[in-house]
Design an enzyme around this catalytic site. Structure first.
Site, mmCIF file in Angstrom:
data_model
loop_
_atom_site.group_PDB
_atom_site.id
_atom_site.type_symbol
_atom_site.label_atom_id
_atom_site.label_comp_id
_atom_site.label_asym_id
_atom_site.label_seq_id
_atom_site.Cartn_x
_atom_site.Cartn_y
_atom_site.Cartn_z
ATOM 1 N N HIS A 24 -9.380 -21.330 -21.594
ATOM 2 C CA HIS A 24 -9.653 -20.060 -20.916
ATOM 3 C C HIS A 24 -9.622 -20.268 -19.397
ATOM 4 C CE1 HIS A 24 -11.880 -16.135 -20.393
ATOM 5 N NE2 HIS A 24 -12.221 -16.742 -19.271
ATOM 6 N N GLU A 25 -10.329 -21.278 -18.916
ATOM 7 C CA GLU A 25 -10.380 -21.531 -17.480
ATOM 8 C C GLU A 25 -9.045 -22.040 -16.949
ATOM 9 O OE1 GLU A 25 -12.655 -20.601 -15.464
ATOM 10 O OE2 GLU A 25 -13.949 -19.892 -17.068
ATOM 11 N N HIS A 28 -6.693 -19.189 -16.230
ATOM 12 C CA HIS A 28 -6.947 -18.537 -14.941
ATOM 13 C C HIS A 28 -6.257 -19.306 -13.808
ATOM 14 C CE1 HIS A 28 -9.673 -15.551 -16.410
ATOM 15 N NE2 HIS A 28 -10.672 -16.382 -16.685
#
Length: 234
Positions: A24-25, A28
């Protein structure tokens, strides 16, 4: 008493959660880089190494308490929640700051939904291999089911339209600039409001349980949808 296989359940839950949070990170960071902002790369956070994204409270303490509490009481994991240290993004360095921030924010939940679908597809292999090696395939099946759960919880929770959650930044990208900038200033208080609503209000107001409602309704329906989209009968 917890099931004797609690250690395997813990390992499956931790691994599923770590993968969901790390990718998820990373999503980004890579999205920001593609849109013109190298801040995450310069800070050494453009990485698939989970240790680079660890937040002592959100990645260790909160998930640890939830996992151990469930294993010691009901012997299995039914809910996981946590967060990582946010990947740094400088919206001023994005080619189109507000719209770029919206796309960067959307990349995290999009990655989680893709990972949930991928775990659903891999479940077919676990089912096929179950008769050949029941013990290992049973663990793989549980890990994949928890991967779907972890990614759905992380992705859907982050879509709440409250800064600093991804949903808040997506909404800011859709608002006129005159409204978007004041809305983004709520970021310093947003997570406190979310934690208050999720963890404190259920203990202060009888019958108010948003997490339980989400598990019964939103997450359960999303889980069924993932199974349907990955070719499983529901």
């Amino acid at each position: 008493m917890p099931d004797p296989g609690w250690l395997q359940e813990l390992l499956a839950a931790v691994l599923a959660t770590v993968i969901a949070i790390t990718l998820h990170e990373a999503a980004h960071g890579y999205a920001a880089l593609g849109l013109g902002d190298p801040t995450a790369r310069e800070a050494g956070r453009l990485s698939l190494n989970p240790l680079r994204h660890v937040d002592r409270v959100g990645t260790v303490l909160v998930p640890g308490v939830l996992l151990l509490g469930q294993l010691l009481t009901i012997g299995r994991v039914e809910f996981m929640f946590g967060w990582a240290k946010p990947v740094p993004v400088d919206m001023r360095r994005l080619r189109n700051p507000l719209q770029g921030m919206m796309l960067v924010a959307a990349a995290g939940p999009a990655m989680n939904f893709f990972l949930a679908w991928l775990a659903g597809m891999l479940l077919h292999l676990a089912v096929l291999g179950d008769s050949a090696s029941p013990d290992s395939m049973t663990w793989a099946y549980r890990f994949l089911a928890l991967s779907i759960l972890a990614n759905l919880v992380l992705g859907l929770f982050n879509l709440l339209p409250i800064p600093p959650l991804d949903g808040g930044r997506i909404l800011a990208g859709l608002l006129p600039r005159s409204l978007a900038l004041p809305y983004l200033r709520l970021e310093r208080w947003g997570i406190l409001l979310v934690l208050f609503a999720v963890f404190l209000l259920p203990r202060l107001v009888q019958g108010f349980d948003p997490v339980g409602w989400a598990l019964r309704r939103v997450i359960a329906n999303a889980f069924d949808l993932v199974l349907l989209l990955s070719g499983h009968a529901t």
